[in-house]
Write an enzyme that holds these catalytic residues in place. Structure first.
Site, mmCIF file in Angstrom:
data_model
loop_
_atom_site.group_PDB
_atom_site.id
_atom_site.type_symbol
_atom_site.label_atom_id
_atom_site.label_comp_id
_atom_site.label_asym_id
_atom_site.label_seq_id
_atom_site.Cartn_x
_atom_site.Cartn_y
_atom_site.Cartn_z
ATOM 1 N N TYR A 1 0.861 -1.187 0.000
ATOM 2 C CA TYR A 1 0.000 0.000 0.000
ATOM 3 C C TYR A 1 0.894 1.233 0.000
ATOM 4 O O TYR A 1 2.034 1.189 0.474
ATOM 5 C CB TYR A 1 -0.924 -0.006 1.224
ATOM 6 C CG TYR A 1 -1.809 1.212 1.347
ATOM 7 C CD1 TYR A 1 -2.652 1.593 0.305
ATOM 8 C CD2 TYR A 1 -1.784 1.999 2.495
ATOM 9 C CE1 TYR A 1 -3.448 2.726 0.410
ATOM 10 C CE2 TYR A 1 -2.586 3.133 2.608
ATOM 11 C CZ TYR A 1 -3.414 3.486 1.556
ATOM 12 O OH TYR A 1 -4.199 4.606 1.654
ATOM 13 N N TYR B 1 -2.339 4.878 9.725
ATOM 14 C CA TYR B 1 -1.719 3.666 9.171
ATOM 15 C C TYR B 1 -0.472 3.299 9.973
ATOM 16 O O TYR B 1 -0.132 2.122 10.102
ATOM 17 C CB TYR B 1 -1.400 3.873 7.693
ATOM 18 C CG TYR B 1 -1.261 2.592 6.919
ATOM 19 C CD1 TYR B 1 -2.305 1.672 6.859
ATOM 20 C CD2 TYR B 1 -0.086 2.285 6.238
ATOM 21 C CE1 TYR B 1 -2.178 0.493 6.150
ATOM 22 C CE2 TYR B 1 0.050 1.119 5.520
ATOM 23 C CZ TYR B 1 -0.997 0.223 5.475
ATOM 24 O OH TYR B 1 -0.867 -0.952 4.768
#
Length: 265
Positions: free
Chosen positions: A149, A159
């Site tokens: 990602y 994240y």
């Protein structure tokens, strides 16, 4: 005849029909690959076996595997070797960090143990699978594939340590490509845009991330598991025989932008 006809693939990480691994499995099945699967624990066994049957596989090609346990990984390939005399593809679709690591300020919430777990499960497990499957894949012009990602190279809200783990994973792609290339094995990753999966649901404010991504991506929409699956199937096929050590972005072009559309666009 599909472009994966005659290929045998082990897919690690199918958890639901909405998972990216499911999109890859469906695309590979459509293109003629023979598939085997792993499941993390007995709770997931029935679900994975049901999915597998829909993709032309069978229960005896579904194996238990906790990727945090090397002995379980080795057991998968020992069992698989009783059914297949070789393996062409390994798909690694595994990522995990404790929930408290994915909620809040990076400096404040990141712990030594959270860092260790995220890197062990999300990054080292890919190397462990490559190591255990090496002999079955040697000389078959096969392919290893993992999923990353954009948070591996840019900061993303919440994240956090998963971004670091994905960066480690992407470095692993390059080092594995260098290590295994002489044996004919290619190693690549797909960096997918945000998709509503079980894994993604653990990230705080993920719905807001989806909405922001949709506004700012050049295609003005989010990608689907089918689109990521198609790209993954391609990378694992002979059509991509000259590609190794690469990160392929399937994110609607989001990684190319510095600024999304302005409100009056």
């Amino acid at each position: 005849m599909g472009f994966l006809t005659g290929k045998r693939a082990l897919i690690v990480g199918v958890a639901s029909k909405l998972s990216i691994a499911s999109g890859i499995a469906a695309a590979m099945h459509r293109e003629g690959a023979e598939l085997a699967f792993t499941y993390q624990n007995d709770k997931l066994r029935g679900r994975v076996e049901e999915f597998a049957s829909g993709w032309g596989s069978r229960p005896e090609l579904c194996f238990p595997c906790d990727v945090a346990d090397d002995s379980q990984i080795e057991a998968v390939f020992a069992a698989l070797g009783k059914h297949w005399d070789g393996l062409d593809i390994i798909v690694h679709s595994v990522g995990f960090a404790p929930g408290d690591q994915l909620d809040g300020d990076f400096t404040a919430v990141t712990t030594r143990e959270g860092f260790r777990i995220a890197h062990d499960i999300s990054a080292y497990s890919f190397i462990a699978l490559a190591k255990a499957g090496r002999e079955m894949m040697k000389g078959r012009n096969g392919s290893l594939l993992t999923l990353s990602y954009l948070g591996a190279e840019r900061t993303m809200p919440n994240y956090n340590v998963m971004g670091m783990a994905k960066a480690s994973l992407e470095a692993g792609v390059r080092y594995l490509a260098g290590s295994l290339g002489a044996e004919g094995t290619r190693v690549n990753a797909v960096s997918a845009g945000p998709i509503r999966t079980l894994a993604a649901s653990g990230i705080k404010s993920f719905r807001k991330m989806l909405a922001a991504n949709e506004r700012q991506t050049p295609l003005r929409r989010n990608v689907t598991i089918e689109e990521v699956g198609n790209a993954g199937a391609f990378l694992c096929s002979d059509l991509a025989s000259g590609i190794s050590g690469e990160i392929l972005y399937v994110d609607g072009g989001f990684n190319t932008t510095a600024m999304g559309p302005l409100d009056d666009d």
